[in-house]
Design an enzyme around this catalytic site. Structure first.
Site, short mmCIF file in Angstrom:
data_model
loop_
_atom_site.label_atom_id
_atom_site.label_comp_id
_atom_site.label_asym_id
_atom_site.label_seq_id
_atom_site.Cartn_x
_atom_site.Cartn_y
_atom_site.Cartn_z
N ASP A 1 38.25 36.38 119.24
CA ASP A 1 39.14 37.17 120.10
C ASP A 1 38.28 37.80 121.18
OD1 ASP A 1 41.37 38.73 120.95
OD2 ASP A 1 42.10 38.74 118.88
N ASP B 1 42.53 38.39 124.92
CA ASP B 1 43.44 39.53 124.77
C ASP B 1 43.97 39.99 126.14
OD1 ASP B 1 44.28 41.64 122.74
OD2 ASP B 1 43.35 42.92 124.25
N GLU C 1 46.46 35.34 126.03
CA GLU C 1 47.61 36.19 125.71
C GLU C 1 48.16 36.73 127.03
OE1 GLU C 1 48.89 40.12 123.09
OE2 GLU C 1 47.05 40.14 124.26
N HIS D 1 49.69 39.62 114.57
CA HIS D 1 49.34 40.94 114.04
C HIS D 1 50.02 42.09 114.77
CE1 HIS D 1 46.94 40.43 117.56
NE2 HIS D 1 46.57 41.69 117.52
N ASP D 2 50.74 41.79 115.85
CA ASP D 2 51.45 42.82 116.61
C ASP D 2 52.96 42.77 116.37
OD1 ASP D 2 49.09 43.64 117.88
OD2 ASP D 2 49.35 42.19 119.50
C1 NOJ Z 1 46.89 42.88 122.38
C2 NOJ Z 1 46.45 42.84 120.96
O1 NOJ Z 1 47.04 41.74 120.32
C3 NOJ Z 1 46.81 44.17 120.33
O2 NOJ Z 1 46.65 44.19 118.94
C4 NOJ Z 1 45.99 45.23 121.00
O3 NOJ Z 1 46.39 46.50 120.54
C5 NOJ Z 1 46.16 45.18 122.52
N1 NOJ Z 1 46.12 43.85 123.05
C6 NOJ Z 1 45.05 45.96 123.17
O4 NOJ Z 1 43.84 45.29 123.00
#
Ligand code: NOJ
Length: 546
Positions: A100, A202, A244, A318-319
């Protein structure tokens, strides 16, 4: 000349959230030796590469998405030697490790930021985004953080504000500074030389920002920066890169991931997720599931990237909440609905991502008290919502339905203490349903969810039509079923799925009619579609013609 397809077109990806995957030393936090001990699970699943959420040194304000040293490993996760061993052990099983890359921001404990905040003329000052206060002494403008509240924090010592599009402990890096960019590229090359298979980037859509014009996503310099990065790091290496990009449009996706764009391998965008959120309150207010809306977005992306560009396919990460809880049924029909979601997703064009635990149908957890939550975003929103008068019940309803901790409860390996995740006290509660839902139990069943995912990963490696075929949607206005056809040269697959717990009778449109062999199904006995089809609860079938 036809280009040969890249290796990752045939790969199924798996995301590991290290903190919650497997703990080897009993401190209650998952770690790299724990991951190594479970690599055979991933090899059995047929995984091509792992997206490893951050393991770098970090104060863990956002569980590692706040990096204080890009060239070291957080002690709770292990050492650099452990990381090298993970890369090698995965490679020997045919699995690439994708790191990541969190370079929109760093931690406030990174030495760059520690230096930068010393004085206005520090050599690292310009690695971050500093602005003078507004004439009234307040923030330079109204930009808001993605975690709630202003995106600017005041630094007493130097009398300026710094930008943070996430928490105040995650200051944004200033990509306008060429030295910063060079430092990032060097660091990327350092990891690539160590043998990583690529990067998941990210919130990469934010790096070209112009904060003075209140532009955060898709800023004017985004694509030039990505092309520069490509030339400085990725070019000539056979690696996979995943951007992302919450803001990506279908046109933008071609810029990122077009065959000759010279940027990334694929986008990881959220149009299908966001369509399910409340227009005013976003994810914090539950909204009834709307299959027609979901299908519309999925089809739009499949069609737009039919000939060029490449997309990621996912229900969860994970989000996000757990797939089966959000789009299926995590009660009576948990197993069939988890398989239905897998079939429908993996049969589309793109690279499918399995989020840890999805392969055994792990579910959301229902917390009853704020003290059980760990996620910084959820805790920030709790403060904001409470101040705005949202009742505890409404807050819990939102957080339990869409909050990030749902995906972060520990991986359920066994029905034993702490689900076999740790011998100690886990950093976040284990879902009590691990007594029924766990890897050991699911893998023991030939008709388990895991077995279903293994089949899908195998089919992807074997069938060009699954990887490269065209996509034609059917029954787009039907509120209960999803249907599409994939076609490549002489090969044809028809997919039909019931998204409800009821029996649904469908008039099969002519283009969907097919007879052959069910290659992915969650009920036995359907090898053709014709006339009318009576679909059992959450039934899904993919039939290969001939
Ligand atoms: C996206 C990530 O997937 C998330 O978990 C994170 O909090 C934010 N970006 C900030 O890095």
């Amino acid at each position: 000349m036809t280009q040969t397809a890249p290796w990752w077109h045939a790969a199924t990806a798996y995301q590991i959230y290290p903190r919650s995957f497997c703990d080897s030393d009993g401190d209650g936090i998952g770690d790299i030796p724990g991951i190594i001990s479970r690599l055979d699970h991933l090899a059995d699943l047929g995984i091509g590469f792992v997206w490893l959420s951050p393991v770098y040194r970090s104060p863990m304000a956002d569980n590692g998405y706040d990096i204080s040293d890009y060239r070291d490993i957080a002690p709770e996760f292990g050492t650099l030697a452990d990381m090298d061993r993970l890369i090698a052990e995965a490679k020997s099983r045919g699995i690439g490790i994708v790191m990541d890359l969190v370079v929109n921001h760093s931690s406030d404990e990174h030495h760059w930021f520690q230096e930068a905040r010393r004085s206005r003329d520090n050599p690292y000052r310009d690695y971050y985004v500093w602005r003078d206060p507004a004439p009234n002494g307040g923030a330079p403008n109204d930009l808001q953080s993605n975690f709630g509240g202003p995106a600017w924090s005041y630094d007493e010592r130097t009398g300026q504000y710094y930008l943070h599009l996430f928490d105040r402990r995650q200051p944004d890096l200033n990509w306008q500074n060429p030295e910063l960019r060079r430092a990032i590229y060097e660091m990327m090359n350092w990891w690539l030389d160590r043998g990583v298979a690529g990067f998941r980037m990210d919130v990469i859509d934010l790096i070209g920002k112009d904060p003075d014009a209140s532009i955060t996503a898709d800023g004017p310099d985004l694509h030039p920066f990505l092309r520069e990065m490509h030339d400085a790091t990725l070019k000539g290496r056979d690696v996979v890169t995943v951007g992302e990009a919450w803001s990506a449009t279908t046109e933008g996706a071609l810029l990122y991931s077009g065959r000759d764009a010279g940027e990334l391998s694929m986008v990881f965008q959220f149009a299908h997720i966001v369509q399910g959120w409340d227009e005013v309150h976003g994810k914090w207010k539950p909204k009834p599931f709307d299959l027609v809306g979901l299908k519309q977005v999925l089809a739009e992306w499949q069609l737009a990237l039919a000939d060029d560009g490449w997309n990621s396919l996912f229900w969860s990460n994970h989000d996000l909440p757990r797939a089966v809880s959000k789009y299926g049924d995590d009660g009576r029909f948990r197993v069939v609905s988890a398989k239905m979601l897998a079939t429908v997703l993996h049969m589309m064009k793109g690279t499918p991502y399995i989020y840890q635990g999805e392969e055994i149908g792990m579910t959301n957890i229902a917390f009853t008290d704020i003290s059980q939550f760990r996620d910084i975003e959820t805790l920030n929103f709790h403060k904001i919502q409470t101040a705005a008068g949202v009742t505890p019940g409404d807050f819990l309803a939102g957080a339990n339905s869409n909050g990030r901790d749902n995906a972060r409860t520990p991986m359920q390996w066994t029905d034993g203490p702490q689900a076999g995740f740790t011998s100690g006290e886990p950093w976040i509660e284990v879902n009590p349903n691990h007594r029924e839902i766990n890897v050991a139990a699911d893998r023991a069943r030939p008709d388990g969810i895991f077995a279903h995912y293994c089949e899908l990963a195998r089919l992807r490696r074997e069938l060009a039509v699954m990887r490269e075929g065209s996509f034609t949607p059917y029954l787009q206005d039907h509120p209960k079923v999803m249907a599409y056809v994939r076609q490549h040269e002489d090969a044809r697959i028809a997919v039909l799925a019931n998204f409800t717990g009821e029996v649904v009778t469908v008039d099969v449109p002519r283009g969907l009619a097919i007879s052959g062999r069910a290659i992915s199904a969650n009920y036995p006995g359907r090898d053709a579609l014709d006339g009318t089809a009576e679909l059992r609860p959450f039934e899904a079938v993919a039939i290969l013609e001939g």
